[in-house]
Scaffold this motif. Structure first.
Motif, mmCIF file in Angstrom:
data_model
loop_
_atom_site.group_PDB
_atom_site.id
_atom_site.type_symbol
_atom_site.label_atom_id
_atom_site.label_comp_id
_atom_site.label_asym_id
_atom_site.label_seq_id
_atom_site.Cartn_x
_atom_site.Cartn_y
_atom_site.Cartn_z
ATOM 1 N N MET A 215 -0.840 1.606 -2.587
ATOM 2 C CA MET A 215 -0.303 2.642 -2.290
ATOM 3 C C MET A 215 -0.693 3.573 -1.211
ATOM 4 O O MET A 215 -0.621 4.516 -0.331
ATOM 5 C CB MET A 215 0.521 3.519 -3.371
ATOM 6 C CG MET A 215 1.482 2.669 -4.019
ATOM 7 S SD MET A 215 2.968 2.387 -3.128
ATOM 8 C CE MET A 215 3.737 3.969 -2.815
ATOM 9 N N SER A 216 -2.229 3.592 -1.602
ATOM 10 C CA SER A 216 -3.337 4.647 -0.856
ATOM 11 C C SER A 216 -3.693 3.918 0.475
ATOM 12 O O SER A 216 -4.634 4.637 1.087
ATOM 13 C CB SER A 216 -4.182 4.948 -1.515
ATOM 14 O OG SER A 216 -5.288 3.698 -2.158
ATOM 15 N N ILE A 217 -3.254 2.859 0.892
ATOM 16 C CA ILE A 217 -3.555 2.405 2.215
ATOM 17 C C ILE A 217 -3.157 3.057 3.292
ATOM 18 O O ILE A 217 -1.597 3.428 3.424
ATOM 19 C CB ILE A 217 -3.121 0.921 2.414
ATOM 20 C CG1 ILE A 217 -3.718 -0.095 1.011
ATOM 21 C CG2 ILE A 217 -3.539 0.109 3.635
ATOM 22 C CD1 ILE A 217 -3.182 -1.559 1.034
ATOM 23 N N SER A 218 -3.871 3.477 4.144
ATOM 24 C CA SER A 218 -3.572 4.154 5.546
ATOM 25 C C SER A 218 -2.351 3.307 6.458
ATOM 26 O O SER A 218 -2.576 2.142 6.328
ATOM 27 C CB SER A 218 -4.759 4.587 6.441
ATOM 28 O OG SER A 218 -4.321 5.174 7.491
ATOM 29 N N ASP A 219 -1.637 4.063 7.078
ATOM 30 C CA ASP A 219 -0.657 3.364 7.759
ATOM 31 C C ASP A 219 -1.336 2.930 9.091
ATOM 32 O O ASP A 219 -0.831 1.826 9.919
ATOM 33 C CB ASP A 219 0.647 4.342 8.180
ATOM 34 C CG ASP A 219 1.506 4.482 6.970
ATOM 35 O OD1 ASP A 219 1.362 3.768 6.160
ATOM 36 O OD2 ASP A 219 2.132 5.555 7.052
#
Length: 755
Positions: A215-219
């Motif tokens: 969920m914390s992966i950058s777009d």
């Protein structure tokens, strides 16, 4: 008051408070029980007409009042610490820090053991995995789905809980599984992620604790960090040798030393040599890319020009290994680590990544390899009681999710050229024994052969898979002896016709010509052991080409290229050797290597090595190098020599048309090779001539220096000798004097009467 005194006092207060609290709770409960009992008895006495009981009731009522007062007047422990007074009139100390106090003790130093037990946010869920792409089913099929999931995922550990979310009467397509240990959950993610359940469903498996990370992966895309390149060198470097020298490994000094040598007619050329490189023995991979060494903690793979360590696999107590034909996977066996919940006896590893693909239970390794591979490495199979299990790569799951139920199956073998399995089943009451050929992955039976009065069967494939020989030991009705039939399956012909060769003598050995249609059989009993050569013709006939009788042999070793073979009498037959050319069935040479225990052909079929291993015989340990014609080239004596293994060559990249063209122009190439051989010999002669020429030149220069010095000293010699020139023998002939000297040599007296 010091910090230590403060902490000691606080601990003392805490201990006293705990004792008082415990005593208070116990007393409160006792008073409450007493009140309830008194009230019950009071009710009974009030309704009883007996004066005696009413008296008792009055007494109980008084006791209840006393208990209630005790309960109400018991001290409040919440304020107990604040109300405590110190003995000897000491005033209550202040625990506030002084203004100049500096706290230099960290929480980790003070409360390290407590902080280690601090509950983590992920506690309790690190054993949970989330499985996505699960079939969406209704209540009628849910139980079946659970059984399938349980069967697949219970291989990685014990499942303690599962949850199947439901919406609109169907499962949502993902599930939660909880294992008994986090390690089992990690094993499930490693091995079940990408598992293909069917054509529409391929599992994606993740740890539940990984979702925060995802969920914390950058777009925004970020370039991955470059990993350092590990250069292992050219893994096929020995193939580029200008003189086409093959390599072999040698273990000697009772296993203490291991060396890699390049084969040369004159003497071995050392490539690499190390002490204690392996603890037991070594093994080459099928294409010669890797050298596997054995250690107590596992297996190590070596390769490249300098034989650097390329990969290692941790498997405690490993004893046996096997490679897949494509070298992508390696199978290890250890009897030490198998457990019921975590199969570790047999492990399949990925050679490139070093990851464990799957573990299996194993009761016995008597028939190694346990798993047999298809020639392309896409499938591997295992036989258990009444079951043949076929697995597929890379999922390592059962083919079509089920094993084959084959009652009484005794043995099976893959074709070396195609994905075809041959297996045989013994007779069962009125059902005859049978040999079955099965095509995979379709599982179509392409040929079934029924056999009668069968004692035993052995399966022998020709190297290219063109023929299958089933050696059938039978007991014909009305006879007591055993008759052997060779059932020859012609795999490249329609409907796979079968020819039969019957032999009434005992069979010692059987072997196919690797690249051809001939086979050799050793039969009979010592001392009358015969060898017969047969040729399988295209017209459906099998002809006996030649038979040699009275041979001292118990083993047959074909050249990898066919045509030539060695008949060897190993160990008990004292190392008798016979070199045979089967093109015209001539005996090229008969020799002996006393007590030879092994025979190894080089990959090209040009040379053959016979050896006496220290593992089987404690004296005369050595290996000898022969030509394919039986001419002895070298005797290499190694102290306590143990093992020699030729390094395999990968398959040729040439097409069949190119190979045929080379064979057609072989005479032209032969001239080039003969010229190169002469050059190599003359090269050795040239080196010797150059060495002698250099020595002669050095002598000539030394002689010139000596003559110059001699001439320079001539005047000095004349002066010392009074002007007499003694440099020449005839320089003073006029001063010579002639003198005759006689010597008495012998005297012999002969009586006249004896004449």
């Amino acid at each position: 008051m010091s910090f230590y005194s403060k902490m000691t006092h606080l601990a003392h207060l805490d201990h006293r408070n705990n004792i008082i609290w415990t005593f208070t709770l116990i007393l409160n409960q006792a008073v409450i029980v007493l009140l309830n009992l008194c009230c019950a008895l009071l009710q009974i006495s009030l309704y009883e007409p007996s004066p005696a009981l009413r008296t008792h009731g009055t007494v109980l009522l008084a006791l209840a009042v006393v208990g209630a007062r005790l309960l109400c007047t018991w001290p409040n422990t919440d304020n107990m610490e604040a109300e405590m007074e110190y003995d000897d009139g000491e005033e209550e100390p202040s625990f506030s820090d002084p203004e100049d106090f500096v706290d230099d003790i960290s929480d980790q130093e003070l409360l390290g053991d407590v902080l280690r037990d601090k509950p983590q946010e992920a506690d309790g869920i690190d054993s949970v995995v989330v499985v996505d792409n699960v079939p969406q089913v209704g209540p009628d099929r849910l139980e079946k789905l659970k059984n399938v999931i349980q069967k697949i995922f219970s291989k990685f550990g014990k499942i303690t809980n599962d949850f199947y979310p439901v919406a609109d009467g169907k499962t949502k397509g993902y599930i939660f599984l909880e294992y008994s240990a986090p390690s089992h959950a990690q094993e499930a993610v490693k091995n079940a992620d990408g598992y293909k359940l069917d054509k529409q469903h391929t599992f994606r498996v993740n740890l539940f604790t990984d979702f925060d990370k995802y969920m914390s992966i950058s777009d925004e895309w970020e370039a991955p960090e470059k990993q350092p390149f590990k250069d292992f060198g050219n893994l096929r470097h020995w193939m580029e040798d200008s003189d086409c020298r093959d390599q072999y490994s040698v273990i000697y000094d009772s296993g203490e030393r291991t060396g890699i040598f390049a084969n040369d007619v004159k003497e071995p050329i050392e490539v690499e040599e190390r002490a204690r490189w392996t603890e037991t023995y070594v093994r080459w991979s099928p294409k010669g890319t890797y050298l596997a060494t054995f250690h107590q903690r596992g297996i190590a793979l070596w390769g490249g020009e300098k034989f650097k360590q390329i990969q290692r696999f941790s498997h405690q107590g490993v004893q046996l290994i096997d490679f897949s034909p494509c070298e992508r996977y390696v199978v290890t066996f250890s009897p030490l680590m198998d457990t019921k919940d975590d199969p570790q006896a047999i492990i399949i590893w990925d050679v490139l990544t070093g990851q464990k693909k799957r573990g299996f239970h194993c009761e016995s390794s008597a028939h190694w390899p346990i798993f047999k591979w298809s020639p392309d490495g896409k499938f591997f199979a295992r036989m258990t009681q009444d079951t043949l299990s076929i697995y597929e790569t890379p999922s390592m799951g059962l083919l079509d999710k089920k094993s084959l139920k084959i009652n009484g199956i005794k043995d099976f073998s893959w074709s070396p050229g195609d994905n075809i399995i041959a297996f045989w089943v013994p007779e069962d009451k009125d059902i005859p024994a049978r040999v079955t050929l099965m095509q995979l992955p379709s599982r179509n039976e392409i040929r079934v052969r029924n056999l009668f009065n069968v004692v035993d069967c052995k399966l022998h494939w020709q190297k290219n898979g063109d023929y299958l020989c089933v050696k059938v030991d039978r007991t014909p009705k009305g006879t007591q002896g055993v008759v052997t039939n060779f059932e020859i399956f012609r795999m490249r012909e329609k409907q796979v016709p079968v020819d039969v060769v019957e032999m009434k003598e005992g069979i010692i050995a059987f072997a196919w010509e690797p690249n051809g249609s001939k086979f050799a059989v050793l039969h009979g009993e010592s001392p009358r052991i015969n060898v017969s050569f047969y040729h399988v013709k295209n017209n459906g006939k099998i002809d006996l080409i030649k038979m040699f009788d009275k041979q001292q042999a118990n083993s047959i070793f074909w050249s990898p290229q066919g045509q030539f073979l060695v008949l060897a009498g190993l160990r008990s037959m004292n190392g008798a050797l016979a070199f045979v050319d089967t093109s015209d069935c001539t005996m090229m040479n008969i020799a002996e290597h006393y007590m030879a225990s092994d025979v190894e052909w080089d990959p090209t079929g040009r040379y053959v090595v016979t050896s006496v291993s220290w593992w089987s015989h404690k004296v005369d340990n050595a290996f000898w190098l022969w030509t394919f014609q039986g001419r002895l080239l070298q005797k290499n004596n190694k102290e306590r020599f143990c093992q020699l293994l030729w390094r395999p060559r990968p398959p040729s990249l040439l097409t069949q048309e190119q190979i045929k063209l080379i064979k057609k122009d072989l005479k032209k190439y032969s001239k080039i090779f003969e010229q190169k051989d002469r050059l190599s010999q003359s090269k050795a002669s040239k080196e010797l001539v150059d060495k002698r020429r250099t020595m002669m030149e050095d002598y000539r220069k030394y002689r010139e220096r000596a003559m110059d010095m001699y001439n320079e000293q001539r005047p000095l010699r004349l002066e010392l000798r009074g002007g007499v020139d003694t440099d020449e023998l005839d320089s003073n002939v006029d001063d010579w004097e002639e003198e005759t000297i006689e010597f008495f040599i012998n005297e012999e007296i002969i009586p006249i009467g004896d004449l």
